[in-house]
Enzyme design. Sequence first.
Site, short mmCIF file in Angstrom:
data_model
loop_
_atom_site.label_atom_id
_atom_site.label_comp_id
_atom_site.label_asym_id
_atom_site.label_seq_id
_atom_site.Cartn_x
_atom_site.Cartn_y
_atom_site.Cartn_z
N HIS A 90 0.85 -1.19 0.00
CA HIS A 90 0.00 0.00 0.00
C HIS A 90 0.89 1.24 0.00
O HIS A 90 1.84 1.32 0.78
CB HIS A 90 -0.90 0.01 1.25
CG HIS A 90 -1.74 1.24 1.33
ND1 HIS A 90 -2.96 1.36 0.69
CD2 HIS A 90 -1.55 2.42 1.97
CE1 HIS A 90 -3.47 2.55 0.92
NE2 HIS A 90 -2.63 3.22 1.70
N ASP A 169 -14.93 2.28 7.11
CA ASP A 169 -13.83 3.19 6.76
C ASP A 169 -14.27 4.14 5.65
O ASP A 169 -13.97 5.34 5.70
CB ASP A 169 -12.60 2.40 6.32
CG ASP A 169 -11.57 3.36 5.74
OD1 ASP A 169 -11.13 4.26 6.48
OD2 ASP A 169 -11.27 3.27 4.54
N ARG A 176 -14.26 12.49 7.50
CA ARG A 176 -12.96 13.09 7.83
C ARG A 176 -12.52 14.06 6.74
O ARG A 176 -11.94 15.11 7.02
CB ARG A 176 -11.90 11.99 8.02
CG ARG A 176 -12.10 11.19 9.31
CD ARG A 176 -11.23 9.94 9.30
NE ARG A 176 -9.83 10.25 9.10
CZ ARG A 176 -8.96 9.44 8.50
NH1 ARG A 176 -9.34 8.27 8.03
NH2 ARG A 176 -7.71 9.81 8.36
N SER A 191 -7.63 3.28 9.16
CA SER A 191 -8.27 3.33 7.84
C SER A 191 -7.53 2.42 6.85
O SER A 191 -8.15 1.57 6.19
CB SER A 191 -8.25 4.79 7.35
OG SER A 191 -8.53 4.87 5.99
N LYS A 195 -8.86 -1.87 5.70
CA LYS A 195 -9.14 -2.28 4.33
C LYS A 195 -8.22 -3.43 3.91
O LYS A 195 -8.63 -4.38 3.28
CB LYS A 195 -8.89 -1.11 3.36
CG LYS A 195 -9.94 -0.03 3.48
CD LYS A 195 -9.63 1.11 2.52
CE LYS A 195 -8.52 1.98 3.02
NZ LYS A 195 -8.64 3.40 2.85
N1 URA Z 1 -5.38 6.75 2.96
C1 URA Z 1 -6.33 5.97 3.54
O1 URA Z 1 -6.69 4.91 3.04
N2 URA Z 1 -6.88 6.42 4.67
C2 URA Z 1 -6.53 7.56 5.28
O2 URA Z 1 -7.06 7.88 6.31
C3 URA Z 1 -5.55 8.35 4.65
C4 URA Z 1 -4.98 7.91 3.50
#
Ligand code: URA
Length: 443
Positions: A90, A169, A176, A191, A195
């Site tokens: 990621h 999320d 957010r 977050s 995922k």
């Molecule tokens: N990327 C994400 O997936 N979540 C966040 O909170 C910030 C960046």
Amino acid sequence: MARKKRQPLAVPELIVRKREGEKLGEQEIRDLVAGFMDGSVADYQMSALAMAVYFRGMDFDETVAMTLAMRDSGKVVSLDQIDAPKVDKHSTGGVGDKVSICLAPIVAACGVAVPMMSGRGLGHTGGTLDKLEAIPGFRVDLSVREFRGQLRKIGCALIGQTGDLAPADKRLYALRDVTGTVESIPLITSSILSKKLAEGIDALVLDVKVGRGAFMKTESDARELARCLVRVGTLVGKRVSALLTDMNTPIGYTIGNALETTEALEILHGRGPDDLRELTYELAAEMLRAAGLVKSKSQGLRHIEQQVANGTALEKMREIVDAQGGDPRVVDAPDQLAVARHRTTVTSEATGYVTDIDPLELGYASMGLGAGRSRAEDSVDAGAGIRLHVQRGDQVREGDALATLYTSERARLRVAADRVGASFRIGKRRPRLRSRLIETIRR
Ligand code: URA
């Protein structure tokens, strides 16, 4: 058996307790997330809680609880029937970041299962899904069944986040995003990890970017985020490591969907820009380590170089593109991917060295050409973007081409060209160059 009924939550009290810096319990956090999903916790209450967390933080126990509660808000994919180690990567997002497109087939060619779920571009950073969709016919919306089947068959699938993975999320991020609470390390950590955990992975390698073109502007903030991600990921039982990487200049020479996909495919042919290759190989080697296939980075790098040199990584990409409905001929002729027809060139106004290229400006310029989105519902122009002709440290003469801009709407060119021109600095002295890799953070 009847489900246990949840006690009504004293949400205002929980918000006040977090506002005063108290620690929330695991069950309280689970109940908050469950209430948010069933509507008993209102959006304004969740937003207030996010603001309290922004100022007061959460410790590791709370962050773990938040991560698991959000993971469990939807489906958790089981990949247990796949024997190979399952490792994903990621990135926190950068300008010109097309690494996933070349990384996934390389790592899969080395024997790791790569269940790669990516996002779409928003704001100044592009999204891997938009880049992949520049390949004619390529489908990113595989069902979970197709995803699993493809992983079992060819060891890699490149897909979009399905709506039923970590839906809490998605909803919380939307709040957010508009309440000034994105930049909170525990919220970012939960977050990202919620995922990724829902994908069914064994291990995860994070590319935490730092610099002007990144979400984290300073090394100390990026390091804190990386450490939190590694610690929380480890606490939930996964092998997680992070590379801190420099995002003060764009990655490679291209920004924009088709342009970036072409450049990523070049890496699989053993060509392409050195900085993109270095970053891809570093992350790939870390994924092989996380998978337990190699003991050291150097062993990993040797293995990777072999898979690229002998064509196995390229063949893996052909299989992926074919399996996902794309035209596999693109893999062999990446420069055939269509670019937009209106173009202009930005030239240097001075003679000297390129001392700086501002990635943020280029990211916004590329968006202005149609390659990115300012709202999630916008569509993108696959052929729009910017091709740089130089990188930081290169020597130029007055009048030399610095960049070519592409768009389907001619009217977009002028403003973008001004922006691109302003993103370059030309100086008398050659700047010192450094590796993109700043640090590796492991448990
Ligand atoms: N990327 C994400 O997936 N979540 C966040 O909170 C910030 C960046």
